[in-house]
Design an enzyme around this catalytic site. Structure first.
Site, PDB file in Angstrom:
ATOM      1  N   GLU A  83      -0.592  26.370  79.566  1.00 40.72           N
ATOM      2  CA  GLU A  83      -1.430  26.470  80.779  1.00 40.72           C
ATOM      3  C   GLU A  83      -1.156  25.385  81.806  1.00 40.72           C
ATOM      4  O   GLU A  83      -2.087  24.778  82.349  1.00 40.72           O
ATOM      5  CB  GLU A  83      -2.916  26.460  80.381  1.00 40.72           C
ATOM      6  CG  GLU A  83      -3.284  27.592  79.434  1.00 40.72           C
ATOM      7  CD  GLU A  83      -4.773  27.663  79.113  1.00 40.72           C
ATOM      8  OE1 GLU A  83      -5.514  26.725  79.453  1.00 40.72           O
ATOM      9  OE2 GLU A  83      -5.185  28.670  78.506  1.00 40.72           O
TER      10      GLU A  83
ATOM     11  N   ASN B 276       3.483  28.746  77.228  1.00 35.51           N
ATOM     12  CA  ASN B 276       2.396  29.711  77.024  1.00 35.51           C
ATOM     13  C   ASN B 276       1.385  29.615  78.169  1.00 35.51           C
ATOM     14  O   ASN B 276       1.014  28.508  78.581  1.00 35.51           O
ATOM     15  CB  ASN B 276       1.701  29.366  75.694  1.00 35.51           C
ATOM     16  CG  ASN B 276       0.739  30.420  75.189  1.00 35.51           C
ATOM     17  OD1 ASN B 276       1.116  31.575  75.026  1.00 35.51           O
ATOM     18  ND2 ASN B 276      -0.513  30.034  74.935  1.00 35.51           N
TER      19      ASN B 276
ATOM     20  N   HIS C  99      -5.350  37.778  77.692  1.00 33.53           N
ATOM     21  CA  HIS C  99      -6.813  37.899  77.632  1.00 33.53           C
ATOM     22  C   HIS C  99      -7.203  38.862  78.752  1.00 33.53           C
ATOM     23  O   HIS C  99      -7.264  38.483  79.922  1.00 33.53           O
ATOM     24  CB  HIS C  99      -7.482  36.541  77.844  1.00 33.53           C
ATOM     25  CG  HIS C  99      -7.197  35.555  76.758  1.00 33.53           C
ATOM     26  ND1 HIS C  99      -7.617  35.744  75.454  1.00 33.53           N
ATOM     27  CD2 HIS C  99      -6.539  34.375  76.763  1.00 33.53           C
ATOM     28  CE1 HIS C  99      -7.231  34.709  74.713  1.00 33.53           C
ATOM     29  NE2 HIS C  99      -6.568  33.873  75.479  1.00 33.53           N
TER      30      HIS C  99
ATOM     31  N   GLU D  66      -2.256  35.751  72.598  1.00 36.29           N
ATOM     32  CA  GLU D  66      -3.714  35.562  72.398  1.00 36.29           C
ATOM     33  C   GLU D  66      -4.470  36.819  72.796  1.00 36.29           C
ATOM     34  O   GLU D  66      -5.528  36.755  73.425  1.00 36.29           O
ATOM     35  CB  GLU D  66      -4.208  34.362  73.230  1.00 36.29           C
ATOM     36  CG  GLU D  66      -3.484  33.065  72.915  1.00 36.29           C
ATOM     37  CD  GLU D  66      -4.007  31.856  73.687  1.00 36.29           C
ATOM     38  OE1 GLU D  66      -5.117  31.926  74.266  1.00 36.29           O
ATOM     39  OE2 GLU D  66      -3.299  30.824  73.700  1.00 36.29           O
TER      40      GLU D  66
ATOM     41  N   ASP E 205      -6.754  39.783  73.531  1.00 38.32           N
ATOM     42  CA  ASP E 205      -8.089  40.360  73.340  1.00 38.32           C
ATOM     43  C   ASP E 205      -8.450  41.111  74.621  1.00 38.32           C
ATOM     44  O   ASP E 205      -7.949  40.788  75.690  1.00 38.32           O
ATOM     45  CB  ASP E 205      -9.156  39.322  72.920  1.00 38.32           C
ATOM     46  CG  ASP E 205      -9.259  38.097  73.806  1.00 38.32           C
ATOM     47  OD1 ASP E 205      -8.758  38.122  74.950  1.00 38.32           O
ATOM     48  OD2 ASP E 205      -9.862  37.099  73.361  1.00 38.32           O
TER      49      ASP E 205
HETATM   50  C1  XIL Z   1     -10.065  28.737  72.509  1.00 36.65           C
HETATM   51  C2  XIL Z   1     -10.634  28.905  71.109  1.00 36.65           C
HETATM   52  O1  XIL Z   1     -10.579  30.272  70.781  1.00 36.65           O
HETATM   53  C3  XIL Z   1     -12.060  28.401  71.047  1.00 36.65           C
HETATM   54  O2  XIL Z   1     -12.513  28.378  69.696  1.00 36.65           O
HETATM   55  C4  XIL Z   1     -12.142  26.986  71.634  1.00 36.65           C
HETATM   56  O3  XIL Z   1     -13.496  26.592  71.677  1.00 36.65           O
HETATM   57  C5  XIL Z   1     -11.534  26.930  73.002  1.00 36.65           C
HETATM   58  O4  XIL Z   1     -10.202  27.397  72.958  1.00 36.65           O
HETATM   59  N1  XIL Z   1      -6.316  29.701  75.838  1.00 36.65           N
HETATM   60  C6  XIL Z   1      -5.764  29.052  74.749  1.00 36.65           C
HETATM   61  C7  XIL Z   1      -6.542  28.928  73.497  1.00 36.65           C
HETATM   62  O5  XIL Z   1      -4.578  28.684  74.802  1.00 36.65           O
HETATM   63  O6  XIL Z   1      -6.254  27.735  72.803  1.00 36.65           O
HETATM   64  C8  XIL Z   1      -8.028  29.028  73.747  1.00 36.65           C
HETATM   65  O7  XIL Z   1      -8.699  29.047  72.480  1.00 36.65           O
HETATM   66  C9  XIL Z   1      -8.352  30.253  74.570  1.00 36.65           C
HETATM   67  C10 XIL Z   1      -7.666  30.193  75.911  1.00 36.65           C
END
Ligand code: XIL
Length: 300
Positions: A128, A171, A208, A236, A238
């Site tokens: 990020e 990422n 996401h 990641e 969802d």
């Molecule tokens: C999130 C986790 O799922 C949570 O448990 C934590 O509180 C915060 O981080 N981008 C990422 C992940 O790269 O590491 C994040 O994970 C979600 C967004």
């Protein structure tokens, strides 16, 4: 095949899940994990606030739990993450001297990557780093503000020296739409790294998504990055409310790109999700398969 991991393996891919060490003792959770998934990403356990909460004092306990679970169940591990502005201890964020921060960053990368050397399929080396503001530039962070643009390249070079066997990924989120300045900024960075021999092997698209699923040009984005000579992965995934069709479209986008090497969903059951109010995952709170599960399996 009848599971996500086995079906993905038929095309040489993996299907993974983000895992929390504290849930491994839950039999429903680990039962699904070990039946369905052949890759894991520690959800929080390898983040800086956990691995080096105070300077020079490293804690690998929670990460080791996940890695040892993975190795005894034939699951690969995506390391997440070495350099990120978030979940970063305040002692790092308050460093203002560039030489100090450079040595702190490189020591962190070297120590963590060396600890897990040989057991990590791919590292999210930098997470990020790009801004959401339409500039296509890096976001402000202690690394950017104190070290300048070169911090990303430096992190990748240090990670390569520490673990030459791991694939090294950049990422980020909101880089799935080809027509966005953020996507273009990351694309230009990867193109520049490849042209100058900076060691980068893969790009992780967090994925996401809202209930609409991926942008219509997601596959175009994946294939354009792959054409630069890197693997691409959905890291990641969802999707709000988990519509089956949105999962189908997402999985197909990856399957249609030969260098899309795998997909990770960000949790197992809806109750495990960081977005649990949106029920975005493939299994419900009781561990039952949702419609989205069947859609994903069929699309693999
Ligand atoms: C999130 C986790 O799922 C949570 O448990 C934590 O509180 C915060 O981080 N981008 C990422 C992940 O790269 O590491 C994040 O994970 C979600 C967004």
């Amino acid at each position: 095949a009848s599971t996500l991991g086995a079906q993905a393996a038929q095309s040489g891919r993996y299907f993974g899940a983000a895992v929390a060490a504290g849930r491994l003792g839950d039999g429903t959770y680990s039962g699904i994990l070990d039946r369905e998934f052949n890759s894991v990403t520690p959800e929080n356990e390898m983040k800086w606030e956990t691995t080096e909460r105070s300077r020079g004092s490293f804690n690998f306990g929670p990460g080791d739990q996940i890695v040892s679970h993975a190795s005894s169940h034939g699951q690969r591990v995506r390391g997440h993450t070495l350099v990120w502005h978030s979940q970063l201890p305040s002692w790092v964020g308050s460093i203002r001297d560039a030489n100090t921060l450079r040595s702190v960053m490189n020591n962190h990368i070297t120590t963590v990557a060396n600890h897990y050397k040989g057991r990590i399929y791919a590292w999210d080396v930098v997470n990020e780093a790009f801004a959401d503001n339409g500039s296509g530039q890096h976001r402000s962070s202690v690394f950017q503000d104190v070290l300048g643009n070169g911090f990303i390249e430096e992190a990748f070079r240090t990670a390569r020296s520490a673990d030459p066997g791991a694939k090294l990924c950049y990422n980020d989120y909101s880089i799935e739409d080809w027509n966005s300045a953020k996507t273009q900024g990351v694309y230009r960075m990867v193109r520049d790294f490849k042209s100058r021999g900076v060691p980068i092997d893969c790009v992780g698209f967090q994925s996401h998504f809202g209930a609409g699923g991926p942008p219509g040009n997601f596959q175009t984005t994946l294939s354009n990055f792959a054409a630069l000579g890197v693997d691409v992965q959905l890291t990641e995934l969802d999707i709000a409310q988990a519509p089956a069709g949105a999962y189908t479209n997402t999985v197909r986008a990856c399957m249609n790109v030969s260098r899309c090497t795998g997909i990770t969903v960000w949790g197992i059951r809806d109750s495990d999700s960081w977005r649990s109010g949106e029920n975005p995952l493939l299994f419900d709170r009781n561990g039952n398969k949702k419609a989205a599960y069947g859609a994903a399996l069929t699309a693999l």
